[in-house]
Design a protein around this motif. Structure first.
Motif, PDB file in Angstrom:
ATOM      1  N   GLU A   1      37.266  39.014  47.635  1.00 34.40           N
ATOM      2  CA  GLU A   1      37.925  40.260  48.140  1.00 34.40           C
ATOM      3  C   GLU A   1      38.292  40.397  49.385  1.00 34.40           C
ATOM      4  O   GLU A   1      37.407  39.604  50.606  1.00 34.40           O
ATOM      5  CB  GLU A   1      36.067  41.014  47.405  1.00 34.40           C
TER       6      GLU A   1
ATOM      7  N   LYS B   1      40.113  43.860  44.872  1.00 33.66           N
ATOM      8  CA  LYS B   1      38.578  44.425  45.112  1.00 33.66           C
ATOM      9  C   LYS B   1      38.336  43.025  43.508  1.00 33.66           C
ATOM     10  O   LYS B   1      39.505  42.555  42.761  1.00 33.66           O
ATOM     11  CB  LYS B   1      38.786  45.223  43.397  1.00 33.66           C
TER      12      LYS B   1
ATOM     13  N   ARG C   1      35.766  41.265  41.667  1.00 39.39           N
ATOM     14  CA  ARG C   1      33.969  41.055  40.827  1.00 39.39           C
ATOM     15  C   ARG C   1      34.258  40.850  39.271  1.00 39.39           C
ATOM     16  O   ARG C   1      35.598  40.790  38.585  1.00 39.39           O
ATOM     17  CB  ARG C   1      33.171  41.993  40.622  1.00 39.39           C
TER      18      ARG C   1
ATOM     19  N   TYR D   1      44.867  44.318  43.280  1.00 41.52           N
ATOM     20  CA  TYR D   1      45.347  44.220  44.221  1.00 41.52           C
ATOM     21  C   TYR D   1      46.338  45.107  44.633  1.00 41.52           C
ATOM     22  O   TYR D   1      46.804  45.367  43.986  1.00 41.52           O
ATOM     23  CB  TYR D   1      45.665  42.297  44.615  1.00 41.52           C
TER      24      TYR D   1
END
Length: 160
Positions: free
Chosen positions: A108, A42, A44, A73
């Motif tokens: 990602e 992820k 963001r 991660y």
């Protein structure tokens, strides 16, 4: 009341400086750390606070003054799967320039290498140094808080 506020600033500044020195020592040892392959599960970003309008700019180009990075991660050490959200040593990047650099380097779903502490494999970092290269920013913020607190306390004592 002002003395309490001043002492609060001094205490907060001391905590920030202490944490910075701990992370700096750990960073110095990290040059010899092993790496592991990791998958960025992820990555963001979202804005914090109100948008900042560029003077004379297009309103749709308004940007936030600070950003929040949501990172996770996964990596494997010694056959055990682990996860981390740590970007680098110290605080997470929140300044736009640092966040942009992070997103230019990583995406990602990508695989990359992470550095992990061989004595504590749960502690891993995506990057050894902060994106943007400001390794002492937390130290200076702590020093400023200490000086501000001392100034408030001294001013209040001189008034008494």
């Amino acid at each position: 009341m002002a003395i309490v506020v001043g002492l609060g600033f001094v205490a907060a500044g001391l905590v920030v400086v202490r944490n910075h020195l701990i992370m700096r020592r750990k960073r110095q040892r990290a040059d010899g750390w092993p790496t592991a392959e990791a998958r960025i599960a992820k990555l963001r970003r979202s804005g914090m606070g109100t948008k900042v309008r560029t003077i004379g700019g297009d309103p749709k180009d308004d940007e936030y003054g600070k950003y929040f990075v949501d990172l996770e991660y996964t990596y494997t050490v010694g056959g055990e799967s682990r996860s981390s959200s740590r970007v680098s040593f110290g605080s997470d990047p929140i300044v736009k320039q640092e966040v942009v650099l992070l997103f230019e380097q990583y995406a990602e779903g990508e695989t990359t290498r992470v550095y992990y502490d061989p004595q504590d494999p749960e502690f891993a970092v995506l990057m050894l140094d902060r994106p943007g290269g400001k390794p002492n920013s937390a130290l200076w913020m702590g020093v400023i808080a200490i000086l501000a607190g001392c100034t408030v306390v001294a001013a209040q004592l001189l008034r008494s």
